[in-house]
Design a protein around this motif. Sequence first.
Motif, mmCIF file in Angstrom:
data_model
loop_
_atom_site.group_PDB
_atom_site.id
_atom_site.type_symbol
_atom_site.label_atom_id
_atom_site.label_comp_id
_atom_site.label_asym_id
_atom_site.label_seq_id
_atom_site.Cartn_x
_atom_site.Cartn_y
_atom_site.Cartn_z
ATOM 1 N N GLU A 279 11.885 40.729 -17.277
ATOM 2 C CA GLU A 279 11.455 39.364 -17.576
ATOM 3 C C GLU A 279 12.206 38.802 -18.782
ATOM 4 O O GLU A 279 12.578 37.629 -18.801
ATOM 5 C CB GLU A 279 9.944 39.337 -17.844
ATOM 6 N N GLN B 222 1.787 30.504 -7.467
ATOM 7 C CA GLN B 222 2.629 31.354 -8.302
ATOM 8 C C GLN B 222 3.570 30.466 -9.103
ATOM 9 O O GLN B 222 4.167 29.537 -8.558
ATOM 10 C CB GLN B 222 3.431 32.333 -7.438
ATOM 11 N N ALA C 11 6.296 30.357 -12.882
ATOM 12 C CA ALA C 11 7.064 31.136 -13.856
ATOM 13 C C ALA C 11 6.670 30.686 -15.250
ATOM 14 O O ALA C 11 6.607 29.497 -15.532
ATOM 15 C CB ALA C 11 8.558 30.930 -13.636
ATOM 16 N N SER D 31 8.535 34.908 -16.897
ATOM 17 C CA SER D 31 7.612 35.930 -16.415
ATOM 18 C C SER D 31 6.778 35.346 -15.284
ATOM 19 O O SER D 31 6.455 34.158 -15.283
ATOM 20 C CB SER D 31 6.702 36.411 -17.548
ATOM 21 N N ARG D 32 6.425 36.188 -14.337
ATOM 22 C CA ARG D 32 5.625 35.743 -13.199
ATOM 23 C C ARG D 32 4.190 35.520 -13.656
ATOM 24 O O ARG D 32 3.609 36.347 -14.359
ATOM 25 C CB ARG D 32 5.672 36.797 -12.081
#
Length: 102
Positions: free
Chosen positions: A52, A37, A39, A58-59
């Motif tokens: 976001e 994961q 960013a 944003s992820r």
Amino acid sequence: MAEQLCCLNLIVSPEAEENLLDLLLVSPETSAFTSIQVAGHGADPTRWSTAEQVLGRSRRMQVQLIVSREAANALLDRLRTELPGAGIFYWLSAVEAMGEIR
């Protein structure tokens, strides 16, 4: 001449990550890969949610595969065909060396 290896990096949104992982798990071009994961910053904040935009990130998920240049191109073609509109960002980097420390 030795086969040229490269590292294919794929950056994908949460909405498309399961479809990408499913495709990679059954793809003949991939024997193993890693995912993490991350960013995302900057790319196109107009496509981000309000939260976001406030956070400025944003992820995303990043997938890395070590494959031949030929396999990378075949996989990118397959992604374009099977996951159109998924918004997958990618880059290829040459791999100078790789191995396992035992």
